[in-house]
Design a protein around this motif. Structure first.
Motif, PDB file in Angstrom:
ATOM      1  N   PHE A  61      68.508  48.056  58.630  1.00 28.69           N
ATOM      2  CA  PHE A  61      68.313  46.900  57.743  1.00 28.69           C
ATOM      3  C   PHE A  61      69.545  45.993  57.732  1.00 28.69           C
ATOM      4  O   PHE A  61      69.443  44.808  57.469  1.00 28.69           O
ATOM      5  N   ILE A 106      57.256  55.041  49.151  1.00 26.91           N
ATOM      6  CA  ILE A 106      57.967  54.005  49.898  1.00 26.91           C
ATOM      7  C   ILE A 106      56.926  52.984  50.343  1.00 26.91           C
ATOM      8  O   ILE A 106      55.822  53.372  50.735  1.00 26.91           O
ATOM      9  N   PRO A 139      63.749  53.037  53.836  1.00 28.81           N
ATOM     10  CA  PRO A 139      64.909  53.344  52.996  1.00 28.81           C
ATOM     11  C   PRO A 139      65.097  54.858  52.818  1.00 28.81           C
ATOM     12  O   PRO A 139      64.118  55.617  52.786  1.00 28.81           O
ATOM     13  N   ASN A 140      66.360  55.276  52.709  1.00 29.57           N
ATOM     14  CA  ASN A 140      66.684  56.693  52.532  1.00 29.57           C
ATOM     15  C   ASN A 140      65.973  57.280  51.309  1.00 29.57           C
ATOM     16  O   ASN A 140      65.679  56.575  50.344  1.00 29.57           O
ATOM     17  N   TYR A 152      71.903  52.558  58.055  1.00 33.08           N
ATOM     18  CA  TYR A 152      71.226  51.249  58.103  1.00 33.08           C
ATOM     19  C   TYR A 152      71.810  50.280  59.124  1.00 33.08           C
ATOM     20  O   TYR A 152      71.494  49.113  59.110  1.00 33.08           O
TER      21      TYR A 152
END
Ligand SMILES: [Cu+2]
Ligand SMILES: [Zn+2]
Length: 186
Positions: free
Chosen positions: A108, A134, A120-121, A166
């Motif tokens: 990202f 998510i 995303p984590n 990211y």
């Protein structure tokens, strides 16, 4: 007379076929215009034990991914969609690289990013449990779309041992693949 009966038979047969085709056309158009059916998949660890599930639901914002799993090491973990629907334990390299129909780089925060499969984590609790939803805006469950999770060779949901930074191409420096689930074909 025989000829005429034969012609009538042909006409009837054509009508019957026509009805059949009309049904097919209706089914096909219903499938392509309506929302795809949600998909639930099993998640396995490197010992081939089922440790959870993931559910994929099409929405106006993209594909919603609900991940429920247990028995993991606590901490922040990378999670991605990988390009091939194949989860061969223990290392899951069979799932290939990140799902990347747009030919971008990873992350990202990468100016040349990001992969459609980048997510995303996630946080695994002190009890080793994760339960998150998510939204992946760049993905779809619609068959035939370039960014479809259900392309010819399917795709895979993969969780890594470490967090995604990211930015590091091609996979966010996230370490080993510890969980895998096949989406679509195997
Ligand atoms: Cu990954
Ligand atoms: Zn990526």
């Amino acid at each position: 007379m025989k000829k005429m009966l034969f012609s009538i038979a042909i006409v009837l047969f054509t009508i019957l076929l026509g009805v059949g085709n009309a049904d097919n056309i209706l089914i096909t158009s219903a499938a392509s215009t309506s929302t795809p059916t949600p998909i639930e998949i099993d998640l396995i660890n490197g010992d081939e034990e089922k440790i959870g599930t993931a559910t994929f639901t099409e929405s106006s914002k993209g594909v919603k991914i609900r991940v429920k799993a247990e028995g993991l090491e606590p901490g922040t973990k990378a999670i991605h969609i990988h390009e091939t629907g194949k989860c061969v334990a223990p290392d899951f390299t069979s799932a290939g690289g990140h799902f990347n129909p747009g030919k971008k780089e990873h992350g990202f925060e990468n100016p040349k990013g990001f992969h459609a499969g980048d997510l995303p984590n996630i946080e695994v609790s002190a009890q080793g449990v994760v339960d998150v939803e998510i939204v992946a805006p760049g993905l779809t469950l619609k068959q035939g779309a370039e960014n479809s999770l259900l392309d010819a060779d399917g795709s895979a949901l993969v969780i890594h041992e470490k967090a995604d930074d990211y930015k590091t191409n091609p996979a966010g420096n996230a370490g080993d693949r510890i969980v895998c689930g096949v989406i679509g074909k195997e």
